[in-house]
Design an enzyme around this catalytic site. Structure first.
Site, PDB file in Angstrom:
ATOM      1  N   TYR A 242       7.846 148.978  65.764  1.00 27.96           N
ATOM      2  CA  TYR A 242       6.669 148.627  66.553  1.00 27.96           C
ATOM      3  C   TYR A 242       5.988 149.890  67.081  1.00 27.96           C
ATOM      4  O   TYR A 242       5.934 150.127  68.276  1.00 27.96           O
ATOM      5  CB  TYR A 242       7.051 147.688  67.709  1.00 27.96           C
ATOM      6  CG  TYR A 242       7.387 146.293  67.244  1.00 27.96           C
ATOM      7  CD1 TYR A 242       6.365 145.371  66.961  1.00 27.96           C
ATOM      8  CD2 TYR A 242       8.696 145.900  67.053  1.00 27.96           C
ATOM      9  CE1 TYR A 242       6.664 144.108  66.509  1.00 27.96           C
ATOM     10  CE2 TYR A 242       9.006 144.633  66.599  1.00 27.96           C
ATOM     11  CZ  TYR A 242       7.987 143.737  66.328  1.00 27.96           C
ATOM     12  OH  TYR A 242       8.281 142.474  65.873  1.00 27.96           O
ATOM     13  N   GLU A 490       9.082 135.831  57.248  1.00 27.50           N
ATOM     14  CA  GLU A 490       9.600 136.118  58.582  1.00 27.50           C
ATOM     15  C   GLU A 490       8.619 135.603  59.628  1.00 27.50           C
ATOM     16  O   GLU A 490       7.401 135.683  59.453  1.00 27.50           O
ATOM     17  CB  GLU A 490       9.834 137.614  58.789  1.00 27.50           C
ATOM     18  CG  GLU A 490      10.571 137.915  60.083  1.00 27.50           C
ATOM     19  CD  GLU A 490      11.106 139.332  60.166  1.00 27.50           C
ATOM     20  OE1 GLU A 490      12.057 139.562  60.925  1.00 27.50           O
ATOM     21  OE2 GLU A 490      10.578 140.214  59.456  1.00 27.50           O
TER      22      GLU A 490
END
Length: 527
Positions: A242, A490
């Protein structure tokens, strides 16, 4: 019977058989062309909120509805001498990444702020508040000092090496923090925004808790602003998963606006106005909205101030109108009405930003379009896309088309919200869902055993990850339902968090909102 008569009867029988086959063909063709059943937004809303129980870390409560999950991460923070038990796993792995978790809570809170009445009408308000509080309880623990915020628990590299249920984790549970010497303005700002937005949600039902959240939010904002620095430079373990591409400017503006909404303190508004140019609030024209890039959300929040209470904000009209110009750039890009940059569409009509987890951008757009539409309607205003004026119904119509696509109105005729409808992804890229439930099969599953025995199986997951919004199809509406296809299969908490508000808004259509009844045909014609 002579030969001629037999030949005649055979020809007649063949003709009758051909006629029957033609009738059957046209009957099937008519059925296949019939309109799909109208989406059940209330059912989808209930399922989307249930999903957050599947992502819980920590000691699960007695009223846990997702029975295939059990307690996990009960020693998180122990090595660092801090209690970091709780919070959410971000997706199909077992790491607690603070930045996307905070964005998830901000967007869940915004959904309740905008559409709490609809969520309550669907009987789901208690569950929505539980989902928010599960996150904010963790943030309170993670904010151990005014200038210290624990930003992550677990290591993505070791976690991705293993395929284990969270209840069996043997991977690193190292915790990472930002502080005065290792700043992280993105995560401090986003967590401040989450706690400020949640303080609004709990203001009436739990005023003491609301005040506590606001106290933490104010401290975190001050820390993020005064000690500026990129969080992924301080928390290197987050960088590969991230990273902050947009930097921290958007989070600081985002947090300031949420704090203004929570406190009505002009100081926070002044921050967003005085730093509008310096931090890019009125200079960046963006065509996407996500856990990382929040400028469109910032601009829409600022625009709503002027629409909701123009007289109060009249002294700031010039700057707020510039915020609104950039907000409308984003909305017009979604509507495909910009002279320049527009958001691409798949042949089936889905907004398409990029191949990795595209549904996060779709659900975010659906929520922002819905909310802006309602504020436009309340202010009796329209949206400006170049020389064209666009009414609020057109924004809501686009939001509805995107949600309907998610729920099955697409070329595949399949839902991308797991557990909704008759056809949805069966092999979601998710460790816990792909292995037999811990409560029924407590035999330990080792790091690589999960890969050998469960990851590569072609069978559907033994546990249905109800309410998870997967990454979705590619730019040609194609989708491979394979566990290894993580770009498409996902699901992430922030995908569903933004969808909750959009589903709540559309659930009111089923109740006859604005003359729109539950008929799919009627709703398309009237919104």
């Amino acid at each position: 019977m002579n030969t001629a008569m037999l030949a005649f009867l055979r020809r007649r029988r063949s003709a009758l058989l051909l006629l029957l086959l033609l009738l059957l063909f046209f009957t099937l063709a008519t059925v296949s062309r019939s309109e799909p059943q109208p989406p059940d937004y209330g059912d989808a809303l209930a399922k989307s909120l249930l999903y957050f129980e599947s992502q819980r870390s920590g000691r699960l409560p007695h009223n846990q509805h997702v029975a295939w999950r059990d307690h996990s991460g009960l020693t998180d923070g122990l090595e660092q001498g801090v209690d970091l038990v709780g919070g959410y796993y971000d997706a199909g792995d077992n790491v607690k990444f603070g930045l996307p978790m905070a964005f998830t809570i901000t967007m869940l809170s915004w959904g309740v702020i905008e559409y709490g009445q609809q969520i309550a009408g669907a009987g789901e308000l208690a569950r929505a508040l539980e989902a928010i509080k599960w996150g904010t309880d963790y943030f309170i623990k993670a904010h151990t000092h005014p200038n210290v915020l624990w930003a992550q628990v677990g290591d993505g590299d070791t976690d991705h090496y293993c395929w284990q249920r969270p209840e069996d984790m043997t991977t690193s549970r190292q915790a990472y923090k930002v502080d005065e010497n290792n700043p992280g303005s993105e995560i401090a700002g986003e967590t401040a925004a989450a706690m400020a937005a949640a303080s609004i949600v709990f203001r009436e039902t739990n005023p003491h808790y609301s005040h506590l959240l606001l106290h933490h939010a104010q401290q975190l904002f001050e820390f993020g602003d005064k000690r500026r620095g990129k969080y992924d430079a301080s928390v290197a373990a987050a960088k590969g998963y991230y990273p902050s591409v947009s930097g921290y400017n958007d989070e600081l503006l985002w947090a300031a606006l949420w704090l203004y909404k929570a406190t009505d303190s002009v100081g926070y508004l002044s921050y967003a106005l005085d730093n509008a140019v310096l931090l890019g609030g009125i200079t960046w024209a963006i065509a996407e909205f996500s856990w990382d890039i929040k400028f469109a959300g910032v601009q829409i929040l600022a625009s709503m101030l002027l629409m909701d209470d123009g007289a109060k904000h009249e002294p700031h009209r010039r700057i707020l109108e510039r915020y609104r110009s950039k907000a409308e750039h984003y909305l017009c890009a979604c509507l495909n009405k910009n002279n320049g940059t527009n958001v691409r569409r798949t042949p089936g009509g889905l907004l398409y930003v990029r191949k990795w987890n595209n549904m996060q951008y779709v659900s975010g757009a659906a929520f922002l379009l819905s909310a802006y539409s309602d504020h436009l309607r309340a202010a009796n205003q329209t949206l400006g896309c170049g020389r064209e004026r666009v009414g609020p119904r057109e924004l809501l119509r686009l939001a509805k088309s995107q949600v309907d696509y998610i729920l099955g109105d697409n070329p595949r005729g399949a839902s991308y919200l797991v557990g909704y409808g008759d056809k949805y992804p069966q092999r979601v890229h998710h460790r816990g869902a792909s292995i037999p439930p811990y409560r029924k099969s407590k035999g330990f599953i080792g790091c690589m055993q999960g890969y050998y025995d469960w990851f590569g199986r072609r069978d559907p997951n033994p546990n249905v990850l109800v309410g998870a919004l997967v990454g979705g199809p590619d730019d040609m509406d194609r989708f491979r339902d394979e566990r290894k296809n993580f770009m498409q299969t996902e699901a992430c908490t922030y995908n569903t968090a933004t969808l909750v508000g959009a589903l709540a808004r559309l659930s009111s259509l089923e109740l006859g909102d604005e003359g729109v009844n539950s008929s799919n045909r009627s709703s398309r014609a009237l919104i």
